[in-house]
Design a protein around this motif. Structure first.
Motif, short mmCIF file in Angstrom:
data_model
loop_
_atom_site.label_atom_id
_atom_site.label_comp_id
_atom_site.label_asym_id
_atom_site.label_seq_id
_atom_site.Cartn_x
_atom_site.Cartn_y
_atom_site.Cartn_z
N ASP A 73 -15.76 6.32 -1.83
CA ASP A 73 -15.86 5.92 -0.10
C ASP A 73 -14.87 6.79 0.49
OD1 ASP A 73 -14.74 3.83 1.35
OD2 ASP A 73 -15.77 3.12 1.45
N ALA A 106 -8.00 -4.56 -0.84
CA ALA A 106 -8.40 -3.35 -0.43
C ALA A 106 -6.65 -2.83 0.00
CB ALA A 106 -9.30 -3.90 0.41
N ARG A 107 -5.82 -3.31 0.13
CA ARG A 107 -5.45 -2.18 0.86
C ARG A 107 -4.41 -2.27 -0.47
NH1 ARG A 107 -5.27 -4.80 6.09
NH2 ARG A 107 -3.94 -6.42 5.39
N PHE A 117 -5.93 0.98 -2.39
CA PHE A 117 -5.97 2.05 -1.81
C PHE A 117 -4.45 2.70 -1.93
CE2 PHE A 117 -9.02 0.94 1.05
CZ PHE A 117 -10.23 0.83 -0.03
N THR A 146 -8.13 7.23 3.68
CA THR A 146 -6.67 5.92 3.56
C THR A 146 -5.83 7.04 2.98
OG1 THR A 146 -8.18 4.31 4.10
CG2 THR A 146 -5.37 3.79 3.46
N TYR A 198 -9.99 3.89 -8.74
CA TYR A 198 -9.92 4.97 -8.44
C TYR A 198 -9.07 5.61 -9.80
CZ TYR A 198 -4.86 2.61 -9.32
OH TYR A 198 -4.22 2.16 -10.12
N ARG A 204 -12.62 3.91 -4.92
CA ARG A 204 -13.94 3.14 -4.09
C ARG A 204 -12.45 1.53 -3.86
NH1 ARG A 204 -19.19 3.32 -4.28
NH2 ARG A 204 -19.35 1.20 -4.94
N ARG A 205 -13.38 0.74 -3.21
CA ARG A 205 -12.76 -0.40 -3.67
C ARG A 205 -12.19 -1.17 -4.81
NH1 ARG A 205 -12.46 -4.47 1.19
NH2 ARG A 205 -12.83 -3.47 3.07
N ALA A 223 -11.41 5.46 2.10
CA ALA A 223 -11.37 4.55 1.00
C ALA A 223 -9.50 6.08 0.79
CB ALA A 223 -11.62 4.82 -0.43
#
Length: 201
Positions: A146, A118-119, A122, A152, A76, A72-73, A149
């Motif tokens: 998510d 966010a990047r 992730f 990604t 993890y 999730r944002r 996510a």
């Protein structure tokens, strides 16, 4: 339902409703009883190879190395389970700024910052997946959090083999903490049964 309870539950369904017909496919097992009651079992970690009741029970009880990836944002988690036990895991969190009501340039600046955060989150999740899951010789991978996510993270070339192991269900979870990850391992292996209104699990 825990996998270990399935065989007894199948017996009980017949005891309560009469003779049961099994319609078995690689993805679902449908029970139709003498009194008209029905139950549909979703085969975990499909496909089911042996299309019988006995094959279903053996399938759900089979030993597997299960990977769980939650992203999730705000956090993890990655874990490796075998025999119902958590063998290796890592959870973490990264701050991702919430939305703002400000307008104009200020709003755009916040949006850029939020996207960058966010990047970074992730990317951190990806590194954990590479370290914990990629070398674990998994049989199956269940994901949650998510979807965007998770997608990604799994786009990383180092996780190409893992992406091919993903199976349902996709788990809805809060920001991953250690207890959330441990429960996700249990939920990933649970047997899901859709039943008519006269039957209860």
């Amino acid at each position: 339902m825990a996998p270990g309870r399935l065989d007894r539950w199948l017996d009980g369904f017949g005891e309560r409703h009469g003779t049961v017909r099994y319609d078995v496919t690689p993805a679902t097992v449908t029970l139709t009883a003498e009194d008209g009651s029905t139950a549909v079992i979703t085969v975990p970690f499909e496909p089911l190879a042996e299309l019988t009741r006995e094959g279903l029970v053996a399938h759900v009880l089979a030993d597997r190395r299960l990977g769980v990836l939650l992203v999730r944002r705000g956090g993890y988690g990655a874990g490796v389970f075998a025999g119902g036990k958590l063998l290796d895991s890592k959870v973490g969190s990264r701050h991702v700024q919430g939305t703002t009501k400000a307008g104009g340039w200020s709003q755009q600046r916040y949006a850029r910052r939020r996207d960058n955060q966010a990047r970074e989150a992730f990317a951190a999740a990806t590194e954990v997946a590479v370290r914990i899951l990629a070398p674990a010789r998994l049989d199956v991978l269940v994901c949650g959090g998510d979807r965007r996510a998770v997608d990604t993270v799994l786009e990383d070339p180092r996780l190409k083999e893992l992406a091919g192991l993903v199976r349902s269900p996709f788990l809805g979870v809060p920001d991953p903490k250690q207890k959330v990850l441990e429960q996700a391992g249990v939920d990933a292996q649970a047997i899901r049964i859709e039943i008519d209104q006269t039957e209860s699990v």
